[in-house]
Motif scaffolding. Structure first.
Motif, PDB file in Angstrom:
ATOM      1  N   LYS A 345       0.847  -1.202   0.000  1.00 23.00           N
ATOM      2  CA  LYS A 345       0.000   0.000   0.000  1.00 23.00           C
ATOM      3  C   LYS A 345       0.875   1.241   0.000  1.00 23.00           C
ATOM      4  CE  LYS A 345      -2.449  -1.889   3.355  1.00 23.00           C
ATOM      5  NZ  LYS A 345      -3.159  -1.964   4.639  1.00 23.00           N
ATOM      6  N   VAL A 346       1.931   1.207   0.794  1.00 22.47           N
ATOM      7  CA  VAL A 346       2.939   2.269   0.755  1.00 22.47           C
ATOM      8  C   VAL A 346       4.233   1.606   0.320  1.00 22.47           C
ATOM      9  CG1 VAL A 346       4.099   4.075   2.060  1.00 22.47           C
ATOM     10  CG2 VAL A 346       1.765   3.390   2.697  1.00 22.47           C
ATOM     11  N   PRO A 347       4.521   1.678  -0.992  1.00 28.02           N
ATOM     12  CA  PRO A 347       5.710   0.987  -1.504  1.00 28.02           C
ATOM     13  C   PRO A 347       6.982   1.476  -0.805  1.00 28.02           C
ATOM     14  CG  PRO A 347       4.282   1.651  -3.302  1.00 28.02           C
ATOM     15  CD  PRO A 347       3.754   2.319  -2.063  1.00 28.02           C
ATOM     16  N   TYR A 348       8.005   0.647  -0.820  1.00 34.50           N
ATOM     17  CA  TYR A 348       9.235   0.913  -0.083  1.00 34.50           C
ATOM     18  C   TYR A 348      10.332   1.345  -1.056  1.00 34.50           C
ATOM     19  CZ  TYR A 348      12.255   0.550   3.941  1.00 34.50           C
ATOM     20  OH  TYR A 348      13.079   0.863   4.992  1.00 34.50           O
ATOM     21  N   PRO A 349      10.989   2.471  -0.783  1.00 38.41           N
ATOM     22  CA  PRO A 349      12.068   2.895  -1.698  1.00 38.41           C
ATOM     23  C   PRO A 349      13.332   2.074  -1.488  1.00 38.41           C
ATOM     24  CG  PRO A 349      11.779   4.505   0.085  1.00 38.41           C
ATOM     25  CD  PRO A 349      10.774   3.406   0.328  1.00 38.41           C
ATOM     26  N   LEU A 350      13.821   1.471  -2.544  1.00 41.36           N
ATOM     27  CA  LEU A 350      15.072   0.707  -2.478  1.00 41.36           C
ATOM     28  C   LEU A 350      15.911   1.070  -3.704  1.00 41.36           C
ATOM     29  CD1 LEU A 350      13.811  -2.800  -1.244  1.00 41.36           C
ATOM     30  CD2 LEU A 350      15.287  -1.207   0.006  1.00 41.36           C
ATOM     31  N   PRO A 351      17.218   0.832  -3.637  1.00 36.93           N
ATOM     32  CA  PRO A 351      18.099   1.239  -4.755  1.00 36.93           C
ATOM     33  C   PRO A 351      17.701   0.537  -6.055  1.00 36.93           C
ATOM     34  CG  PRO A 351      19.389   0.534  -2.845  1.00 36.93           C
ATOM     35  CD  PRO A 351      17.966   0.222  -2.528  1.00 36.93           C
ATOM     36  N   VAL A 352      17.754   1.255  -7.138  1.00 35.14           N
ATOM     37  CA  VAL A 352      17.412   0.664  -8.441  1.00 35.14           C
ATOM     38  C   VAL A 352      18.393  -0.446  -8.803  1.00 35.14           C
ATOM     39  CG1 VAL A 352      16.249   2.691  -9.402  1.00 35.14           C
ATOM     40  CG2 VAL A 352      18.722   2.466  -9.663  1.00 35.14           C
ATOM     41  N   SER A 353      19.605  -0.381  -8.229  1.00 34.10           N
ATOM     42  CA  SER A 353      20.615  -1.387  -8.566  1.00 34.10           C
ATOM     43  C   SER A 353      20.543  -2.635  -7.687  1.00 34.10           C
ATOM     44  CB  SER A 353      22.012  -0.766  -8.441  1.00 34.10           C
ATOM     45  OG  SER A 353      22.123  -0.128  -7.180  1.00 34.10           O
ATOM     46  N   LEU A 354      19.574  -2.686  -6.793  1.00 30.58           N
ATOM     47  CA  LEU A 354      19.444  -3.875  -5.927  1.00 30.58           C
ATOM     48  C   LEU A 354      19.197  -5.116  -6.786  1.00 30.58           C
ATOM     49  CD1 LEU A 354      19.312  -4.512  -2.802  1.00 30.58           C
ATOM     50  CD2 LEU A 354      16.830  -4.532  -3.081  1.00 30.58           C
ATOM     51  N   SER A 355      19.954  -6.178  -6.530  1.00 27.08           N
ATOM     52  CA  SER A 355      19.893  -7.356  -7.410  1.00 27.08           C
ATOM     53  C   SER A 355      19.666  -8.642  -6.629  1.00 27.08           C
ATOM     54  CB  SER A 355      21.207  -7.529  -8.171  1.00 27.08           C
ATOM     55  OG  SER A 355      21.582  -6.333  -8.790  1.00 27.08           O
ATOM     56  N   ILE A 356      19.287  -9.651  -7.370  1.00 29.23           N
ATOM     57  CA  ILE A 356      19.147 -11.002  -6.825  1.00 29.23           C
ATOM     58  C   ILE A 356      20.460 -11.414  -6.151  1.00 29.23           C
ATOM     59  CG2 ILE A 356      18.893 -13.438  -7.489  1.00 29.23           C
ATOM     60  CD1 ILE A 356      17.045 -12.428  -9.783  1.00 29.23           C
ATOM     61  N   GLY A 357      20.360 -11.950  -4.943  1.00 31.87           N
ATOM     62  CA  GLY A 357      21.552 -12.398  -4.220  1.00 31.87           C
ATOM     63  C   GLY A 357      22.114 -11.356  -3.269  1.00 31.87           C
ATOM     64  N   ASP A 358      21.713 -10.091  -3.425  1.00 30.72           N
ATOM     65  CA  ASP A 358      22.201  -9.044  -2.513  1.00 30.72           C
ATOM     66  C   ASP A 358      21.685  -9.294  -1.101  1.00 30.72           C
ATOM     67  OD1 ASP A 358      23.546  -7.724  -4.487  1.00 30.72           O
ATOM     68  OD2 ASP A 358      22.072  -6.119  -4.755  1.00 30.72           O
ATOM     69  N   LYS A 359      22.495  -8.919  -0.132  1.00 34.88           N
ATOM     70  CA  LYS A 359      22.053  -8.977   1.259  1.00 34.88           C
ATOM     71  C   LYS A 359      21.386  -7.643   1.614  1.00 34.88           C
ATOM     72  CE  LYS A 359      24.020 -12.971   2.482  1.00 34.88           C
ATOM     73  NZ  LYS A 359      23.290 -14.151   2.954  1.00 34.88           N
ATOM     74  N   VAL A 360      20.395  -7.706   2.479  1.00 31.79           N
ATOM     75  CA  VAL A 360      19.810  -6.470   3.029  1.00 31.79           C
ATOM     76  C   VAL A 360      19.818  -6.598   4.554  1.00 31.79           C
ATOM     77  CG1 VAL A 360      18.281  -6.159   1.032  1.00 31.79           C
ATOM     78  CG2 VAL A 360      17.398  -7.303   3.066  1.00 31.79           C
ATOM     79  N   LEU A 361      19.888  -5.449   5.206  1.00 33.75           N
ATOM     80  CA  LEU A 361      19.900  -5.420   6.666  1.00 33.75           C
ATOM     81  C   LEU A 361      18.633  -4.751   7.154  1.00 33.75           C
ATOM     82  CD1 LEU A 361      23.624  -4.374   7.158  1.00 33.75           C
ATOM     83  CD2 LEU A 361      22.618  -6.608   7.641  1.00 33.75           C
ATOM     84  N   ILE A 362      17.907  -5.436   8.000  1.00 34.00           N
ATOM     85  CA  ILE A 362      16.658  -4.905   8.531  1.00 34.00           C
ATOM     86  C   ILE A 362      16.929  -4.483   9.971  1.00 34.00           C
ATOM     87  CG2 ILE A 362      14.233  -5.429   9.014  1.00 34.00           C
ATOM     88  CD1 ILE A 362      14.461  -7.639   6.830  1.00 34.00           C
ATOM     89  N   GLU A 363      16.861  -3.185  10.197  1.00 29.54           N
ATOM     90  CA  GLU A 363      17.249  -2.659  11.511  1.00 29.54           C
ATOM     91  C   GLU A 363      16.086  -2.691  12.498  1.00 29.54           C
ATOM     92  OE1 GLU A 363      20.829   0.373  10.290  1.00 29.54           O
ATOM     93  OE2 GLU A 363      18.845   1.221  10.673  1.00 29.54           O
ATOM     94  N   GLY A 364      16.430  -2.586  13.770  1.00 30.16           N
ATOM     95  CA  GLY A 364      15.397  -2.513  14.811  1.00 30.16           C
ATOM     96  C   GLY A 364      14.575  -3.783  14.885  1.00 30.16           C
TER      97      GLY A 364
END
Lengths: 388, 388
Positions: A345-364
């Motif tokens: 409903k409220v899309p999340y901004p992420l880098p356009v270069s984010l690719s399959i296999g990349d790690k992401v860190l979810i804080e808090g």
């Protein structure tokens, strides 16, 4: 992100053990949080809400630091005891308890119970009687409803009764010989408004007066939880909450301040934990120019991020491409369940270069993640946790 | 309720082992359901959706009866193999897969994969290459979006792409040397409209034609799941679905009917299982005349009834007082989470005489319950299951 978490994740990756999402929790942050609560509310006893994260290491640290524990079940009572806390430092804070569970908690030494109706008072009275425990040794406090305005994870009407009824419930406890100890409320989880305690404290002081009129001397106010952790938006510091609560207490109770307790959960462990997850897929549903990207992670609503329900909690997500241009995307989990969508409903901004296999860190992500995870949904194991 | 479940629950109670909620699943019902699907759609292969209930006893029975298996993860592939199914009877139906999981599934012998974008096709192609498997042996089908109207647990846009894009995705698979096998869709879970397959089959036939124009001969349509189980409302029988689907197939594919597969999950096991739970508390929030009762059970949203999310699935609940007068109540679970409320927007009618300690039976609970349960939320153990 702390240096210790960064080092841990790096070592894990170097050893090739970074398969699947993981939550890493830094005990140094928990230590700092406890100290901050103790300083911000120096005359208030801290009852850590075990349900937020019952990791034994967390409970042991807090027990050593002098924390008390708010528990939701007999299992949590046992965990608190196992951490080294004595039974007089444990509250059975769930207003919905089986009578036999109350009995077990009493046998384990617990003497402090939440209620919100007369039927629950009677269960406690019968259980004490059955266990051969003097009713007068058992303290009960009555939870009242609270509107929860300003909270990001607002509470329903599930717990508590209206203040007028609380007086009757406490009188009922008194008549059963129990120790009518006080009042509790909860201003809503992730409460951003430091003044949110004012209205509930006004109700509490009215209950104190009306009970006094009936010859019942209450002495305790349980201020509940609600202390926020930082997700995307900045939140006020715990000292601002301490100041505002002290002002409200003085306003409503004058120079006859009650004993007080707080029950931080999210505020104690939320910012101590971070989830590392992996991008499984980035795709679009059509070739249309304005079609939004879908980003699929290996963790979702059933793997630990249950608080994204209704997009309530909006986690801060870091990637290795955060210097890049951002574009909104729908963020979803890995299961075959179409409800397993985190933000749409409220899309999340992420880098356009984010690719399959990349790690992401979810804080808090230190609170309300690991134990919420489904036991085996779609064959995926529950979220792994490392406490460092 | 079957006699076998009734007898099991009675014996359990007589032995004093009825602590905590339990789900009991009757394999005879699963056997009947499989037979009904096989009769209603005689030329269609049945791929049981393992995620609905992966109990080994269920998988073994279905494997013996000749069922194939739709899996969501490598763990589910392994469970299907352990049940006795050969790898050629297993589909990896999740469109969101890690490349290394595709690799593991290929090594386990799986050759049938769902995709909904080119990136996923490329993962499969690379994984086959890395595993030294001839690409032409690997079948892929492309999932398309479907509006899901008429479904009680409607699907989001999470899985699938628009039909025009599916042609490109399948052509891409072909160019990678993979076997472009067909099209899949899902009309929404708990689909009450037997005609719901018509629109999606129209799209599928268009994709078949457009692929043929590009020299690609598709041969399979995966009709997905969506077959309902009976909750409160009556649902059409599986033979009505079979008839309607056959009519729609003939309408859109004429005398060149494709191979078809279905993926029932809820329709295969939903009505085979029943949860027995206990009333922990019945209370009101105030003394007002029109105040609604709250009924708290020892199972809730985090203990297995996740599909009550947004009050989507409305279970039939039986009590020993059903001859009594009914009145609406809010129904909630046992945890300290205020989101753990099952029915509130539309209150649930229950007997006025329902009391603390009473058992309740939740029907149609064989699917999407046990594995959804949280691993340890609030210290409560996950839902126990007995397969009889």
């Amino acid at each position: 992100m702390t240096d210790r978490i960064r080092d841990f994740l790096r070592a894990r990756r170097d050893m090739g053990q970074d398969e699947g999402p993981v939550m890493v929790l830094d005990l140094d942050v928990v230590r700092d949080n406890f100290t901050a609560f103790a300083r911000a509310l120096p005359d208030t006893r801290v009852f850590y809400a075990v349900k937020a994260n019952p990791a034994p290491e967390v409970l042991r640290l807090l027990a050593e630091m002098g924390s008390c524990f708010d528990t939701a079940s007999v299992v949590e009572v046992e965990m608190a005891l196992a951490s080294g806390a004595t039974a007089d430092r444990i509250s059975f804070g769930n207003t919905i308890k089986k009578e036999r569970c109350i009995g077990r908690a009493l046998k384990l030494g617990v003497r402090l119970f939440a209620v919100d109706c007369e039927a629950e008072v009677e269960k406690i009275s019968r259980a004490a009687d059955a266990a051969g425990i003097e009713a007068g040794e058992v303290q009960v406090f009555c939870r009242i409803l609270c509107d929860g305005a300003g909270a990001e994870w607002p509470l329903s009407r599930k717990f508590g009764c209206v203040p007028e009824m609380a007086v009757d419930v406490l009188e009922h406890a008194c008549r059963q010989g129990l120790h009518a100890y006080g009042v509790s409320f909860h201003v809503g989880s992730q409460q951003g408004n430091i003044e949110a305690w004012d209205g509930a404290l006004a109700s509490a002081s009215t209950i104190f007066r009306e009970c006094a009129d009936r010859g019942i001397a209450l002495s305790m106010v349980n201020l509940g939880g609600g202390f926020p952790t930082k997700y995307l938006k900045a939140v006020p510091g715990v000292e601002s909450y301490g100041d505002a609560i002290f002002r409200a207490l003085t306003k409503h109770f004058g120079n006859q301040l009650p004993e007080t307790i707080i029950e931080p959960g999210r505020g104690m462990v939320g910012n101590a934990g971070m989830i590392e997850a992996e991008v499984i897929l980035v795709s679009k549903k059509s070739d249309a120019e304005d079609e939004i990207r879908w980003v699929y992670l290996d963790i979702g609503k059933f793997g630990g991020l249950a608080e994204t329900m209704d997009e309530s909690i909006r986690y801060a997500i870091r990637t290795e491409h955060d210097e890049d241009r951002m574009s909104p995307c729908v963020l979803a989990g890995p299961t075959c369940d179409s409800a397993d969508v985190l933000y749409e409903k409220v899309p999340y901004p992420l880098p356009v270069s984010l690719s399959i296999g990349d790690k992401v860190l979810i804080e808090g992500a230190g609170a309300y993640t690991t134990t919420y995870a489904a036991v085996a949904f779609n064959g995926f194991p529950p979220l792994q946790q490392y406490v460092i």
